[in-house]
Design a protein around this motif. Structure first.
Motif, mmCIF file in Angstrom:
data_model
loop_
_atom_site.group_PDB
_atom_site.id
_atom_site.type_symbol
_atom_site.label_atom_id
_atom_site.label_comp_id
_atom_site.label_asym_id
_atom_site.label_seq_id
_atom_site.Cartn_x
_atom_site.Cartn_y
_atom_site.Cartn_z
ATOM 1 N N GLU A 280 -1.235 8.966 -9.574
ATOM 2 C CA GLU A 280 -1.543 9.782 -10.806
ATOM 3 C C GLU A 280 -0.101 10.564 -11.168
ATOM 4 O OE1 GLU A 280 -3.968 9.877 -13.055
ATOM 5 O OE2 GLU A 280 -4.727 8.264 -11.743
ATOM 6 N N ALA B 219 0.778 -1.182 -0.088
ATOM 7 C CA ALA B 219 -0.111 -0.198 -0.270
ATOM 8 C C ALA B 219 0.828 1.220 0.069
ATOM 9 C CB ALA B 219 -0.935 0.122 1.087
ATOM 10 N N ALA B 220 1.856 1.390 0.760
ATOM 11 C CA ALA B 220 2.976 2.415 0.797
ATOM 12 C C ALA B 220 3.352 2.494 -0.619
ATOM 13 C CB ALA B 220 4.036 2.112 1.886
ATOM 14 N N ILE B 221 3.841 1.420 -1.203
ATOM 15 C CA ILE B 221 4.697 1.763 -2.521
ATOM 16 C C ILE B 221 3.463 2.199 -3.559
ATOM 17 C CG2 ILE B 221 5.286 0.381 -4.601
ATOM 18 C CD1 ILE B 221 6.808 -1.612 -2.433
ATOM 19 N N ALA B 222 2.102 1.684 -3.451
ATOM 20 C CA ALA B 222 1.084 2.063 -4.487
ATOM 21 C C ALA B 222 1.083 3.779 -4.177
ATOM 22 C CB ALA B 222 -0.043 1.335 -4.161
ATOM 23 N N ARG B 223 0.619 3.979 -2.987
ATOM 24 C CA ARG B 223 0.491 5.253 -2.867
ATOM 25 C C ARG B 223 1.818 6.336 -3.097
ATOM 26 N NH1 ARG B 223 -3.775 4.267 1.271
ATOM 27 N NH2 ARG B 223 -2.056 3.423 2.419
ATOM 28 N N LYS B 224 2.900 6.116 -3.273
ATOM 29 C CA LYS B 224 3.921 7.056 -3.269
ATOM 30 C C LYS B 224 4.280 6.722 -4.781
ATOM 31 C CE LYS B 224 7.596 9.990 -2.813
ATOM 32 N NZ LYS B 224 8.467 9.869 -2.074
ATOM 33 N N TYR B 225 4.295 5.788 -5.412
ATOM 34 C CA TYR B 225 4.967 5.468 -6.594
ATOM 35 C C TYR B 225 4.028 5.202 -7.754
ATOM 36 C CZ TYR B 225 9.501 6.096 -4.714
ATOM 37 O OH TYR B 225 10.572 6.694 -4.204
ATOM 38 N N LEU B 226 2.705 4.404 -7.573
ATOM 39 C CA LEU B 226 1.905 4.151 -8.755
ATOM 40 C C LEU B 226 0.549 4.750 -8.730
ATOM 41 C CD1 LEU B 226 2.335 0.329 -7.778
ATOM 42 C CD2 LEU B 226 3.662 1.587 -8.938
ATOM 43 N N PRO C 131 3.806 10.113 -9.753
ATOM 44 C CA PRO C 131 4.775 9.533 -9.320
ATOM 45 C C PRO C 131 6.141 10.290 -9.294
ATOM 46 C CG PRO C 131 4.661 8.362 -11.583
ATOM 47 C CD PRO C 131 3.375 9.333 -11.100
ATOM 48 N N PRO C 132 6.870 10.324 -8.386
ATOM 49 C CA PRO C 132 8.146 11.321 -8.214
ATOM 50 C C PRO C 132 8.788 11.104 -9.646
ATOM 51 C CG PRO C 132 8.233 9.598 -6.621
ATOM 52 C CD PRO C 132 7.175 9.189 -7.553
#
Lengths: 102, 102
Positions: free
Chosen positions: B95, B86-93, B97-98
């Protein structure tokens, strides 16, 4: 699978190989130019931010720092030609995984 | 899925959630007793071993150190109630992403 991700996606589907490839597709060209030593500095900066977050009460930031550490670990793996899923499988998912504290 | 793993298993199936749960099932009770500060010391020891391996030519050891770092990151996430996928999805996946160096 990772393109067009939305919150409704089943997170149990997010694979290690898929995320490593996503990081490769988005960042690896620049990551390789930077090289391992400088990339390791970025990685350690994220480790420091994780330490700070573990010491605070900001849950959203803590979650973000975990994501950043795993993303930079994928980057280090990509530019060193390491397949993280294979590495995990060999060390932890074989016949005799580490006992106790790993 | 992780039980009865064999080399023939399709590694593209190894999910982040599945590996985090595997680490939880095997180690979390002891990990929670140890607590976050001492577990962080173990984690940093593995980061140091990764640095050593990145500086050597031993590919098998390098692969193992990557696996250890991600296993201890799962442990830190488990005992801090963080869902890595969930953490990865929110940060990277999501609309946006960095860009660039994350």
């Amino acid at each position: 699978m990772l393109n067009g991700y939305h919150a409704a996606m089943d997170l149990t589907d997010l694979t290690i190989a898929g995320f490593q490839k996503y990081i490769s597709d988005r960042y690896e060209r620049v990551d390789r130019q930077r090289g391992t030593p400088k990339t390791f500095l970025w990685f350690i900066e994220e480790i420091g931010e994780l330490a700070t977050a573990l010491n605070s009460d900001d849950r959203a930031n803590l979650e973000e720092e975990f994501a950043d550490v795993i993303a930079w670990l994928c980057t280090l793996a990509n530019i060193n030609d390491i397949d993280l899923a294979a590495a995990i499988a060999r060390k932890y998912l074989g016949e005799s995984p580490p006992e106790g504290h790993k």
